[in-house]
Design an enzyme around this catalytic site. Sequence first.
Site, PDB file in Angstrom:
ATOM      1  N   LYS A 114       9.426 -35.806 -28.854  1.00  0.00           N
ATOM      2  CA  LYS A 114       8.690 -37.056 -28.640  1.00  0.00           C
ATOM      3  C   LYS A 114       7.379 -37.083 -29.413  1.00  0.00           C
ATOM      4  O   LYS A 114       6.959 -38.132 -29.890  1.00  0.00           O
ATOM      5  CB  LYS A 114       8.416 -37.289 -27.147  1.00  0.00           C
ATOM      6  CG  LYS A 114       9.669 -37.694 -26.399  1.00  0.00           C
ATOM      7  CD  LYS A 114       9.368 -38.408 -25.097  1.00  0.00           C
ATOM      8  CE  LYS A 114      10.647 -38.888 -24.450  1.00  0.00           C
ATOM      9  NZ  LYS A 114      10.480 -39.276 -23.059  1.00  0.00           N
ATOM     10  N   LYS A 206      21.906 -38.604 -29.081  1.00  0.00           N
ATOM     11  CA  LYS A 206      21.921 -39.119 -27.705  1.00  0.00           C
ATOM     12  C   LYS A 206      21.693 -40.632 -27.679  1.00  0.00           C
ATOM     13  O   LYS A 206      20.899 -41.146 -28.465  1.00  0.00           O
ATOM     14  CB  LYS A 206      20.791 -38.413 -26.944  1.00  0.00           C
ATOM     15  CG  LYS A 206      20.854 -38.521 -25.462  1.00  0.00           C
ATOM     16  CD  LYS A 206      19.684 -37.781 -24.832  1.00  0.00           C
ATOM     17  CE  LYS A 206      18.358 -38.435 -25.120  1.00  0.00           C
ATOM     18  NZ  LYS A 206      17.216 -37.910 -24.385  1.00  0.00           N
ATOM     19  N   LYS A 209      16.798 -45.222 -25.355  1.00  0.00           N
ATOM     20  CA  LYS A 209      16.066 -46.493 -25.350  1.00  0.00           C
ATOM     21  C   LYS A 209      15.308 -46.674 -26.649  1.00  0.00           C
ATOM     22  O   LYS A 209      14.992 -47.784 -27.039  1.00  0.00           O
ATOM     23  CB  LYS A 209      15.035 -46.485 -24.216  1.00  0.00           C
ATOM     24  CG  LYS A 209      15.616 -46.444 -22.830  1.00  0.00           C
ATOM     25  CD  LYS A 209      14.510 -46.176 -21.800  1.00  0.00           C
ATOM     26  CE  LYS A 209      15.080 -45.906 -20.434  1.00  0.00           C
ATOM     27  NZ  LYS A 209      14.109 -45.371 -19.475  1.00  0.00           N
TER      28      LYS A 209
HETATM   29  P1  TYM Z   1      14.585 -41.143 -18.277  1.00  0.00           P
HETATM   30  O1  TYM Z   1      13.872 -42.322 -17.752  1.00  0.00           O
HETATM   31  O2  TYM Z   1      14.469 -40.831 -19.735  1.00  0.00           O
HETATM   32  O3  TYM Z   1      16.115 -41.239 -17.959  1.00  0.00           O
HETATM   33  C1  TYM Z   1      16.571 -41.525 -16.633  1.00  0.00           C
HETATM   34  C2  TYM Z   1      17.819 -40.719 -16.340  1.00  0.00           C
HETATM   35  O4  TYM Z   1      18.847 -41.044 -17.289  1.00  0.00           O
HETATM   36  C3  TYM Z   1      19.371 -39.860 -17.859  1.00  0.00           C
HETATM   37  N1  TYM Z   1      19.771 -40.144 -19.243  1.00  0.00           N
HETATM   38  C4  TYM Z   1      20.984 -39.905 -19.740  1.00  0.00           C
HETATM   39  N2  TYM Z   1      22.092 -39.377 -19.180  1.00  0.00           N
HETATM   40  C5  TYM Z   1      23.191 -39.264 -19.958  1.00  0.00           C
HETATM   41  N3  TYM Z   1      23.229 -39.667 -21.265  1.00  0.00           N
HETATM   42  C6  TYM Z   1      22.139 -40.186 -21.866  1.00  0.00           C
HETATM   43  N4  TYM Z   1      22.190 -40.583 -23.128  1.00  0.00           N
HETATM   44  C7  TYM Z   1      20.945 -40.322 -21.100  1.00  0.00           C
HETATM   45  N5  TYM Z   1      19.710 -40.808 -21.362  1.00  0.00           N
HETATM   46  C8  TYM Z   1      18.997 -40.682 -20.217  1.00  0.00           C
HETATM   47  C9  TYM Z   1      18.223 -38.869 -17.803  1.00  0.00           C
HETATM   48  O5  TYM Z   1      18.691 -37.544 -17.875  1.00  0.00           O
HETATM   49  C10 TYM Z   1      17.598 -39.201 -16.476  1.00  0.00           C
HETATM   50  O6  TYM Z   1      18.284 -38.539 -15.426  1.00  0.00           O
HETATM   51  N6  TYM Z   1      11.744 -37.256 -16.962  1.00  0.00           N
HETATM   52  C11 TYM Z   1      12.723 -38.188 -16.477  1.00  0.00           C
HETATM   53  C12 TYM Z   1      12.264 -39.002 -15.286  1.00  0.00           C
HETATM   54  C13 TYM Z   1      11.699 -38.203 -14.169  1.00  0.00           C
HETATM   55  C14 TYM Z   1      12.430 -37.422 -13.246  1.00  0.00           C
HETATM   56  C15 TYM Z   1      11.468 -36.881 -12.353  1.00  0.00           C
HETATM   57  C16 TYM Z   1      13.793 -37.142 -13.089  1.00  0.00           C
HETATM   58  C17 TYM Z   1      10.392 -38.110 -13.828  1.00  0.00           C
HETATM   59  N7  TYM Z   1      10.241 -37.314 -12.731  1.00  0.00           N
HETATM   60  C18 TYM Z   1      11.849 -36.030 -11.318  1.00  0.00           C
HETATM   61  C19 TYM Z   1      14.154 -36.279 -12.044  1.00  0.00           C
HETATM   62  C20 TYM Z   1      13.201 -35.738 -11.165  1.00  0.00           C
HETATM   63  C21 TYM Z   1      13.063 -39.158 -17.597  1.00  0.00           C
HETATM   64  O7  TYM Z   1      12.304 -39.348 -18.516  1.00  0.00           O
HETATM   65  O8  TYM Z   1      14.199 -39.853 -17.429  1.00  0.00           O
END
Ligand code: TYM
Length: 344
Positions: A114, A206, A209
């Site tokens: 990032k 992957k 967004k």
């Molecule tokens: P974020 O907002 O990027 O994504 C949300 C969830 O979607 C999953 N994900 C995917 N799964 C499969 N294939 C993909 N291409 C894909 N893109 C995204 C992510 O793995 C995630 O589960 N850091 C986290 C948010 C967070 C969090 C937490 C999660 C903050 N605190 C505590 C669990 C526990 C994030 O940026 O997710």
Amino acid sequence: MALQERVFSGVQPTGNLHLGNYLGAIKRFVELQGRYDCIYCVVDLHAITVWQEPAELPQAIREVTAAFLACGIDPTKHIVFNQSQVAEHAELAWIFNCIARLGWLNRMTQFKEKAGKDRENASVGLYAYPTLMAADILVYRATHVPVGEDQKQHLELSRDIAQKFNNDFARSIREHGYGEAFFPLPEPLISGEATRVMSLRDGTKKMSKSDASDYSRINLTDDADAIALKFRRAKTDPEPLPSEEAGLKNRPEADNLVGIYAALAGATRAGVLAEFGDAQFSTFKSALIDLAVAKLGPIGAEMKRLTHDPVAIDAVLADGAARARKLAGETMKAVKDVVGFVRA
Ligand code: TYM
């Protein structure tokens, strides 16, 4: 202190939610509701680790909330809220900043990706992001965390932080009567056929967004025409589908589309190939489009309906935040005792 089994997970309110977020995370959040007490959070504090336009952030927060509800999360039986309404997340994150080691954070691949080449210009928040994530989970002493594959390293760090806290403060934890292990070591729940959904334009990248091309992803708010167009244009290879899973090796685009179909259908790759083995992509894509429209269409429509009533969404968040604050407050009191702070 007896540790109750509890699920926590979060989704960032940054841009459009896509099929990866749905299959890797939100769909599984829904499924876990029957087995656990669940807390699902719109992680707005995480979102601002990169610039978010203040005029657009409220809408983004409400849209993720709407997606949770539209997919079937029940905010009355479980807890749905946005992170910034519960100050304990940031409070515990500070303590974890003093537990985690620089060397641990330096290993985080997501920060490297990032921050890119201009690392000096990345926010301190982006670097410390994983300690806040650990706080999100551990402020509720959550034991299970459903996420996509890309969050695995962050969860390992959360476990390391929990473990180090338990070790460093072992004596104080015991003396205050909080038992042997204060924090559970949260277990990642990464399973199923779509733990890493890939871009529709490049099966080695992957789905995300932040990809410049909207054709790389299916958004949860895409209508039937957009879903059809994007799958029709999705990259493939010239061979028909194999009839066995081994045949997907070295065919990332085929593997991805079969994985998406399997996850949407609640089937396995092997089951999908038993049905579509030897089929041309044109045939398979038609079936995939029908399935995706049937599954995602109602979700997108419900999201649109819900986002028209921001007052109702804000009420859900306020109610969830009040309940979350109660749980988080109890943990923070105990943490303060253990660390040695004086409190009222
Ligand atoms: P974020 O907002 O990027 O994504 C949300 C969830 O979607 C999953 N994900 C995917 N799964 C499969 N294939 C993909 N291409 C894909 N893109 C995204 C992510 O793995 C995630 O589960 N850091 C986290 C948010 C967070 C969090 C937490 C999660 C903050 N605190 C505590 C669990 C526990 C994030 O940026 O997710």
